[in-house]
Design a protein around this motif. Structure first.
Motif, PDB file in Angstrom:
ATOM      1  N   ARG A  23       6.638   3.935 -11.619  1.00  0.00           N
ATOM      2  CA  ARG A  23       5.859   3.101 -10.712  1.00  0.00           C
ATOM      3  C   ARG A  23       4.419   3.586 -10.726  1.00  0.00           C
ATOM      4  O   ARG A  23       4.125   4.685 -11.182  1.00  0.00           O
ATOM      5  CB  ARG A  23       6.401   3.187  -9.287  1.00  0.00           C
ATOM      6  CG  ARG A  23       7.844   2.729  -9.098  1.00  0.00           C
ATOM      7  CD  ARG A  23       8.229   2.813  -7.643  1.00  0.00           C
ATOM      8  NE  ARG A  23       9.549   2.237  -7.381  1.00  0.00           N
ATOM      9  CZ  ARG A  23      10.673   2.937  -7.319  1.00  0.00           C
ATOM     10  NH1 ARG A  23      10.632   4.255  -7.491  1.00  0.00           N
ATOM     11  NH2 ARG A  23      11.819   2.346  -7.067  1.00  0.00           N
ATOM     12  N   GLY A  24       3.525   2.776 -10.166  1.00  0.00           N
ATOM     13  CA  GLY A  24       2.144   3.211 -10.064  1.00  0.00           C
ATOM     14  C   GLY A  24       1.275   2.111  -9.500  1.00  0.00           C
ATOM     15  O   GLY A  24       1.734   0.999  -9.196  1.00  0.00           O
ATOM     16  N   GLY A  25      -0.026   2.420  -9.342  1.00  0.00           N
ATOM     17  CA  GLY A  25      -0.958   1.439  -8.835  1.00  0.00           C
ATOM     18  C   GLY A  25      -2.355   1.998  -8.758  1.00  0.00           C
ATOM     19  O   GLY A  25      -2.567   3.212  -8.866  1.00  0.00           O
ATOM     20  N   ASN A  26      -3.335   1.115  -8.554  1.00  0.00           N
ATOM     21  CA  ASN A  26      -4.745   1.522  -8.549  1.00  0.00           C
ATOM     22  C   ASN A  26      -5.541   0.948  -7.380  1.00  0.00           C
ATOM     23  O   ASN A  26      -6.516   0.249  -7.589  1.00  0.00           O
ATOM     24  CB  ASN A  26      -5.432   1.075  -9.857  1.00  0.00           C
ATOM     25  CG  ASN A  26      -4.859   1.726 -11.072  1.00  0.00           C
ATOM     26  OD1 ASN A  26      -4.901   2.932 -11.208  1.00  0.00           O
ATOM     27  ND2 ASN A  26      -4.327   0.931 -11.970  1.00  0.00           N
ATOM     28  N   PRO A  27      -5.261   1.248  -6.135  1.00  0.00           N
ATOM     29  CA  PRO A  27      -4.065   1.943  -5.637  1.00  0.00           C
ATOM     30  C   PRO A  27      -2.930   0.984  -5.271  1.00  0.00           C
ATOM     31  O   PRO A  27      -1.840   1.434  -4.942  1.00  0.00           O
ATOM     32  CB  PRO A  27      -4.594   2.625  -4.384  1.00  0.00           C
ATOM     33  CG  PRO A  27      -5.606   1.667  -3.854  1.00  0.00           C
ATOM     34  CD  PRO A  27      -6.253   1.016  -5.066  1.00  0.00           C
TER      35      PRO A  27
ATOM     36  N   GLN B 202      -6.982   9.294   0.958  1.00  0.00           N
ATOM     37  CA  GLN B 202      -7.527   8.060   0.387  1.00  0.00           C
ATOM     38  C   GLN B 202      -7.108   7.991  -1.081  1.00  0.00           C
ATOM     39  O   GLN B 202      -7.726   8.602  -1.948  1.00  0.00           O
ATOM     40  CB  GLN B 202      -9.055   8.049   0.512  1.00  0.00           C
ATOM     41  CG  GLN B 202      -9.557   8.091   1.942  1.00  0.00           C
ATOM     42  CD  GLN B 202     -11.075   8.068   1.990  1.00  0.00           C
ATOM     43  OE1 GLN B 202     -11.739   7.334   1.249  1.00  0.00           O
ATOM     44  NE2 GLN B 202     -11.650   8.887   2.871  1.00  0.00           N
ATOM     45  N   ILE B 203      -6.066   7.230  -1.345  1.00  0.00           N
ATOM     46  CA  ILE B 203      -5.472   7.192  -2.686  1.00  0.00           C
ATOM     47  C   ILE B 203      -6.252   6.219  -3.563  1.00  0.00           C
ATOM     48  O   ILE B 203      -6.443   5.057  -3.205  1.00  0.00           O
ATOM     49  CB  ILE B 203      -3.994   6.793  -2.603  1.00  0.00           C
ATOM     50  CG1 ILE B 203      -3.217   7.840  -1.792  1.00  0.00           C
ATOM     51  CG2 ILE B 203      -3.393   6.630  -3.993  1.00  0.00           C
ATOM     52  CD1 ILE B 203      -1.796   7.441  -1.501  1.00  0.00           C
ATOM     53  N   ILE B 204      -6.718   6.708  -4.719  1.00  0.00           N
ATOM     54  CA  ILE B 204      -7.432   5.881  -5.690  1.00  0.00           C
ATOM     55  C   ILE B 204      -6.446   5.283  -6.693  1.00  0.00           C
ATOM     56  O   ILE B 204      -6.491   4.100  -7.008  1.00  0.00           O
ATOM     57  CB  ILE B 204      -8.508   6.692  -6.424  1.00  0.00           C
ATOM     58  CG1 ILE B 204      -9.453   7.357  -5.410  1.00  0.00           C
ATOM     59  CG2 ILE B 204      -9.273   5.810  -7.398  1.00  0.00           C
ATOM     60  CD1 ILE B 204     -10.160   6.379  -4.483  1.00  0.00           C
ATOM     61  N   ASP B 205      -5.577   6.109  -7.233  1.00  0.00           N
ATOM     62  CA  ASP B 205      -4.485   5.613  -8.073  1.00  0.00           C
ATOM     63  C   ASP B 205      -3.334   6.596  -7.992  1.00  0.00           C
ATOM     64  O   ASP B 205      -3.493   7.731  -7.545  1.00  0.00           O
ATOM     65  CB  ASP B 205      -4.938   5.364  -9.525  1.00  0.00           C
ATOM     66  CG  ASP B 205      -5.420   6.616 -10.217  1.00  0.00           C
ATOM     67  OD1 ASP B 205      -4.654   7.598 -10.283  1.00  0.00           O
ATOM     68  OD2 ASP B 205      -6.567   6.636 -10.694  1.00  0.00           O
ATOM     69  N   TRP B 206      -2.176   6.154  -8.444  1.00  0.00           N
ATOM     70  CA  TRP B 206      -0.982   6.984  -8.341  1.00  0.00           C
ATOM     71  C   TRP B 206       0.045   6.543  -9.373  1.00  0.00           C
ATOM     72  O   TRP B 206       0.003   5.437  -9.883  1.00  0.00           O
ATOM     73  CB  TRP B 206      -0.375   6.897  -6.936  1.00  0.00           C
ATOM     74  CG  TRP B 206       0.134   5.539  -6.590  1.00  0.00           C
ATOM     75  CD1 TRP B 206      -0.613   4.448  -6.226  1.00  0.00           C
ATOM     76  CD2 TRP B 206       1.494   5.090  -6.614  1.00  0.00           C
ATOM     77  NE1 TRP B 206       0.187   3.362  -6.013  1.00  0.00           N
ATOM     78  CE2 TRP B 206       1.489   3.723  -6.230  1.00  0.00           C
ATOM     79  CE3 TRP B 206       2.711   5.709  -6.890  1.00  0.00           C
ATOM     80  CZ2 TRP B 206       2.652   2.973  -6.143  1.00  0.00           C
ATOM     81  CZ3 TRP B 206       3.869   4.961  -6.803  1.00  0.00           C
ATOM     82  CH2 TRP B 206       3.836   3.620  -6.432  1.00  0.00           C
TER      83      TRP B 206
ATOM     84  N   THR C 278       0.839  -1.200   0.000  1.00  0.00           N
ATOM     85  CA  THR C 278       0.000   0.000   0.000  1.00  0.00           C
ATOM     86  C   THR C 278       0.869   1.243   0.000  1.00  0.00           C
ATOM     87  O   THR C 278       2.060   1.190   0.337  1.00  0.00           O
ATOM     88  CB  THR C 278      -0.941   0.044   1.221  1.00  0.00           C
ATOM     89  OG1 THR C 278      -0.148   0.039   2.417  1.00  0.00           O
ATOM     90  CG2 THR C 278      -1.903  -1.127   1.228  1.00  0.00           C
ATOM     91  N   ILE C 279       0.251   2.360  -0.370  1.00  0.00           N
ATOM     92  CA  ILE C 279       0.910   3.662  -0.337  1.00  0.00           C
ATOM     93  C   ILE C 279       0.159   4.551   0.653  1.00  0.00           C
ATOM     94  O   ILE C 279      -1.077   4.610   0.635  1.00  0.00           O
ATOM     95  CB  ILE C 279       0.901   4.321  -1.727  1.00  0.00           C
ATOM     96  CG1 ILE C 279       1.869   3.603  -2.662  1.00  0.00           C
ATOM     97  CG2 ILE C 279       1.273   5.795  -1.658  1.00  0.00           C
ATOM     98  CD1 ILE C 279       3.333   3.888  -2.376  1.00  0.00           C
ATOM     99  N   THR C 280       0.893   5.238   1.510  1.00  0.00           N
ATOM    100  CA  THR C 280       0.308   6.184   2.459  1.00  0.00           C
ATOM    101  C   THR C 280       0.876   7.568   2.197  1.00  0.00           C
ATOM    102  O   THR C 280       2.088   7.715   1.980  1.00  0.00           O
ATOM    103  CB  THR C 280       0.619   5.776   3.915  1.00  0.00           C
ATOM    104  OG1 THR C 280       0.147   4.458   4.148  1.00  0.00           O
ATOM    105  CG2 THR C 280      -0.046   6.725   4.891  1.00  0.00           C
TER     106      THR C 280
END
Length: 436
Positions: free
Chosen positions: A373-377, A38-42, A20-22
């Motif tokens: 890099r990235g993610g959803n989330p 509250q991360i949706i994507d990054w 996870t990303i915080t």
């Protein structure tokens, strides 16, 4: 490379819960949003090189349940007038990696409206297309897109207002610290050797990080931000920090070639100081091998002129110098997909195990020039660009000496050191390895 503990490092290559990303939002040393965003994507980008000074850049899409995060005023919680994000990468089932501190540079709110139909006995929608006893309900969700850049972006905003020069006894590192002291602490990594700078050196007004990059270059070094908001001055040639193995950390590797910038003749021009300023012209060419001048590659010239070139021998010598530096800089760029690698940074050196013909792996050492890099989330894999010396790649593939390659000679093969060491290919489907 960012700091990471041994347990977390081992967890990265094993089965584990999702990462996870915080991200926490701060301004002037205090939280401006009481809970993590509250991360949706990054997505994140990082680059290294002697001409790169943009720093690490990230984009986030965050949920805005009560509509308070989309900025109207510049000093709203996620406004662009000084808000910073402290970003942490959490490795599932293990520890965390401090990813860095970032300045918010963009805030773009948007809304998404969706509808659904529910049963409601006795309700008839006026002038609608729904049958009786059905009602359409609407739900609007708000989001905010944030653009952030590491703290070198803040330092670049603080431009030098007038030319400056070092004080007597200054060194490259002391001047680097002086120019950046208002923005972040500076850490000098092992392998960087300081050197004095002249009081005649002039820092022109403008972006201070350009001058910092010049100071680091004098030491054969570069700079980059660390996970705790500190700036590291690090040497360009370091030991590899990671071996990317097929069947373990390597997901896919590919490569490509381009003819752009493949010169084979260097033309240096100046003016003769002893002959009334008569033009001087010196040349140097590649005379053998696949890039030879007037060979199949053709004629591809690079031109350079300078008032510092004042005689023929200087022109000839500098043309040869440009040619030799070009040959030494030739590289093969590998595009690599790996497992998540949160501790890695552009500028790190890695060893890449490349599957080649006949079921072998050739190992090449190279520099990571960019990372995505990235993610959803949930963070997914890591995309790397790795530049490997062409001389070493050719040595590892079929030749042991670059100079001999230029002359077209193929010496006897030897495999006695990295890179160029062969390993056995682990059992795995070939279709998991991308090759071009």
């Amino acid at each position: 490379m960012r700091l990471i503990d041994e347990q977390t490092l081992q967890a990265l290559e094993g089965s584990r819960p999702a990462d996870t990303i915080t991200a926490w939002a701060w301004r002037a040393g205090s939280l401006v949003v009481p809970e993590p965003l509250q991360i949706i994507d990054w997505s994140a980008q990082d680059a290294a090189g002697d001409s790169v000074n943009v720093g690490q850049q990230l984009s986030f899409t965050v949920a805005d349940p009560d509509g308070t995060l989309g900025a109207w005023r510049l000093d709203d919680p996620l406004g662009v007038a000084g808000t910073e994000l402290r970003v942490i990468y959490n490795v599932g089932g293990a520890g965390a990696v401090n990813y860095g501190k970032f300045r918010v540079t963009g805030n773009e709110p948007f809304e998404v409206t969706t509808s659904y139909v529910v049963d409601e006995y006795g309700y008839i929608e006026p002038d609608g297309d729904l049958p009786p006893h059905k009602r359409r309900k609407y739900v609007t969700k708000a989001y905010v897109k944030l653009d952030v850049v590491d703290l070198t972006g803040r330092a670049n905003l603080d431009k030098l207002e007038a030319p400056q020069s070092p004080a007597g006894g200054s060194t490259a590192i002391s001047e680097f610290r002086r120019l950046t002291q208002r923005h972040f602490p500076v850490v000098v990594d092992p392998g960087v050797v300081d050197a004095p700078v002249s009081t005649l050196l002039v820092f022109d007004k403008g972006e201070r990080m350009n001058h910092c990059q010049d100071l680091a270059s004098r030491l054969g070094a570069r700079y980059r931000m660390g996970g705790d908001g500190e700036c590291h001055i690090y040497p360009r040639n370091t030991d590899p920090v990671w071996t990317i193995e097929p069947g373990k950390s390597l997901v896919k590797v590919s490569r490509k070639q381009s003819s752009d910038g493949l010169y084979n003749r260097w033309v240096v021009e100046g003016k003769d100081a002893g002959d009334g300023g008569a033009p001087i012209r010196g040349t140097a060419s590649i005379t053998s091998g696949p890039l030879r001048y007037d060979g199949p590659h053709g004629r591809v010239q690079f031109f350079y002129s300078s008032e510092m070139i004042t005689n023929q021998s200087d022109a000839d010598a500098y043309a040869r110098k440009l040619r030799d530096e070009f040959l030494q800089s030739l590289a093969v760029e590998l595009s690599i997909e790996t497992i998540p690698w949160p501790q890695g940074q552009a500028g790190d050196r890695v060893v890449v195990g490349c599957p080649v013909q006949a079921g072998h792996i050739a190992y090449f050492t190279g520099e990571v020039t960019s990372i995505r890099r990235g993610g959803n989330p949930v963070p997914d894999g890591t995309s790397l660009k790795v530049q490997c010396s062409l001389a070493e790649v050719l040595e590892g593939m079929s030749r042991t000496d670059w100079a001999q390659h230029l002359t077209g000679e193929i010496p006897e093969l030897t495999w006695d050191r990295m890179p160029g060491t062969w390993g056995s290919l682990p059992d795995m489907p070939w279709n998991t390895i991308g090759r071009s």
